[in-house]
Design a protein around this motif. Sequence first.
Motif, PDB file in Angstrom:
ATOM      1  N   TRP A  22       0.559  -1.348   0.083  1.00  0.00           N
ATOM      2  CA  TRP A  22       0.038   0.094  -0.181  1.00  0.00           C
ATOM      3  C   TRP A  22       0.676   1.157   0.078  1.00  0.00           C
ATOM      4  O   TRP A  22       0.548   1.882  -0.670  1.00  0.00           O
ATOM      5  N   ILE A  27      -3.311  -0.891  -5.023  1.00  0.00           N
ATOM      6  CA  ILE A  27      -4.474  -0.784  -4.211  1.00  0.00           C
ATOM      7  C   ILE A  27      -5.432  -2.137  -4.376  1.00  0.00           C
ATOM      8  O   ILE A  27      -6.818  -1.811  -3.852  1.00  0.00           O
ATOM      9  N   TRP A  28      -4.822  -2.981  -4.266  1.00  0.00           N
ATOM     10  CA  TRP A  28      -5.450  -4.430  -3.499  1.00  0.00           C
ATOM     11  C   TRP A  28      -6.264  -4.051  -2.321  1.00  0.00           C
ATOM     12  O   TRP A  28      -5.349  -4.044  -1.486  1.00  0.00           O
ATOM     13  N   GLY A  30      -8.938  -2.889  -3.460  1.00  0.00           N
ATOM     14  CA  GLY A  30     -10.377  -2.368  -3.746  1.00  0.00           C
ATOM     15  C   GLY A  30      -9.657  -2.610  -5.458  1.00  0.00           C
ATOM     16  O   GLY A  30      -8.568  -2.697  -5.960  1.00  0.00           O
ATOM     17  N   CYS A  36     -10.506   0.981  -2.659  1.00  0.00           N
ATOM     18  CA  CYS A  36      -8.636   0.161  -1.357  1.00  0.00           C
ATOM     19  C   CYS A  36      -9.022   1.100   0.319  1.00  0.00           C
ATOM     20  O   CYS A  36      -8.676   0.656   1.266  1.00  0.00           O
TER      21      CYS A  36
END
Length: 146
Positions: A22, A27-28, A30, A36
Motif C-alpha cells: 500500500w 490498491i488491492w 480495491g 482501497c
Amino acid sequence: MIILAFALSLVLLLITTLHVYWGIGGIWPGRDAASCARAVIGFRGVDEMPAPFASFAVAACLGLATLWPMALEGVFATPFPKAGLAATALLIALVFLGRGIAGFTPWWRRLAPEQPFARFDVSYYSPLCLVVGLGFAILAITEFSA
C-alpha cells in the motif's frame, strides 16, 4: 511454542508486506485508491489512502513485531534478556487484543463505518488481531512461567 512463534511471524510478515504494498501505491483489495481506502481504512468519508510514510511506519512496526516471537523462542541471538522480550511480547499482545476488541464496539463502528471495511473488520481484521494478540500473550506467559 516454536510452531506458534513461526505462525505468528508468518502472519505478521504477510501483513507487513501488505502495508509496504500500500505504501508503494498498491490498491488491492480495491479497484482504485478510493475503494482501497474504504476497504482497509474505513474511517467516515475516507476517499484516499494515507500518505506512503504512514503505511511504511506501520510496516516498520509490524516488521519489528514479526521478529519478536522468533527472538522470544531463541531462533536467533539477541542482546535482550528473555524477561524483557516476554514483557514486550505482552505489550504487543495488549495492542493487538485492544485493536481486536475495539473492532466489535459501537464506538469503532461509528468511527469506521465505510463499507466494505466495516464488514471486513468484523469478519477478518478484528478476529485476526485477537488471534495474534492471544498468540503473543501465550508466548509471553509461557516464558514468564518457564
